[in-house]
Design an enzyme around this catalytic site. Structure first.
Site: not given
Ligand code: SF4
Length: 336
Positions: A40, A123, A141
């Site tokens: 990520e 996120y 996202d």
């Protein structure tokens, strides 16, 4: 939210589509929270195709959160070089150290504890909860924002407060009760990457087209107007002698990396490199200078240069100047 995926009974169709069409990405084969955290961080502002080789090298070099926490910054930045946005590498390094100090080396499964780690925003915290622990968490996202904005026909800018709230609520409504968050969040993300593309979405092939409200999907999502790009010029020195290449350790934008030092010297421009950074477009002019004109630089032998962390614009300038030097040398003139 009108007509959520769940309320419209689309979740099952979307998951079925994902099982048949989702890409086999290296981090999807892993559900350990550290691997999810690394992927990520790497995928922020970077394409999946660019990230894959970096992810695999990274996991080979730092296979556990402890291995990363114990690494020195230079080797961390060295493995990241070429991916750009180096603050992500530094934050990931700091996050690994915080995981060891605060959580005994286990990446936490709690959204608030994740959010408290360096560089972990809403996120990333949601992504770790959903992808690693398979627990409900909104994960928004750019791909997910596009799908949901179109699905809802959202006319608020997705980067405004109202737009963000609407997307988060829509993403929350998408979550299953109990297990299954990993798959449904991956499915929406993949739908955005493969079908609901920024330009020319493949609506006829879309598994959720029956409930989609977008009449002109290519006009969505709406975004706030961008700040104007500002052109800036900087001048840097290419300092070379028989000891090798002399570089400066950055304490600014590229802290911890080795860069061509900034100079006010005039003289002939040997190379021009252009690169964007945030809302700036930088014209980097490089002039040749002698080590005698400098202090505080460190010389690296040419065999060391490939493995030290150097930001991409500086590395490209160095490689261009070395190539030019070789060409001049072949013609019987001085070497670089
Ligand atoms: S129908 Fe078209 S716009 Fe709507 S979600 Fe599917 S691909 Fe996107």
């Amino acid at each position: 939210m009108p007509g959520s995926f769940a309320a419209a009974g689309r979740r099952a169709e979307l998951v079925a589509w994902y099982r048949g069409h989702g890409r086999d990405l290296p981090w999807r084969r892993r559900t350990d929270a550290y691997a999810v955290l690394v992927s990520e961080f790497m995928c922020q502002q970077t394409t999946v195709a660019a990230v894959i080789p970096y992810f695999e090298r990274w996991m080979a070099a730092f296979p556990t959160v402890r291995a990363l926490a114990e690494a020195d910054e230079e080797s961390v930045l060295g493995l990241w070089q070429g991916l750009g946005y180096y603050s992500r590498a530094r934050n990931l390094h700091r996050a690994a150290r915080a995981v060891v100090e605060r959580h005994g080396g286990e990446v936490p499964d709690d959204w608030d504890a994740l959010r408290a780690l360096p560089g972990v925003g809403e996120y990333t915290a949601g992504a770790v909860v959903a992808f690693a622990f398979d627990r409900p968490a909104p994960v928004v996202d750019a791909n997910v924002a596009r799908v949901l904005a179109r699905w809802m026909d959202l006319r608020e800018p997705v980067d405004s407060t109202a737009g963000r709230v609407a997307l988060r609520e829509a993403a929350r409504a998408l979550q299953p009760e109990g297990a299954g968050a990993r798959e449904i969040n991956s499915a929406v993300m993949e739908l955005g990457a493969l079908v609901c593309k920024p330009r020319a979405p493949l609506c006829l092939a879309c598994p959720v087209r029956g409930g989609c409200r977008a009449t002109e999907p290519e006009l969505l999502p709406v975004k706030r107007p961008r700040a104007a790009v500002t052109e800036v010029t900087e001048r840097r020195a290419f300092v070379v002698d028989t000891a090798g290449l002399h570089l400066l350790r950055s304490t600014g934008r590229w802290r911890g990396m080795w860069i061509l030092p900034e100079t006010a010297a005039g003289g002939e421009i040997a190379h021009v490199e252009r690169y964007p950074i945030t809302r700036y477009r930088v014209r980097m002019e490089v002039v040749r200078q002698s080590p005698a004109e400098w202090s505080g630089l460190r010389a690296f032998g040419w065999d060391e240069v490939p493995s030290i962390p150097i930001p991409s614009p500086h590395r490209r300038a160095i490689e261009a100047l070395v190539a030019k030097g070789r060409a001049v040398h072949r013609e019987g003139h001085d070497e670089v």
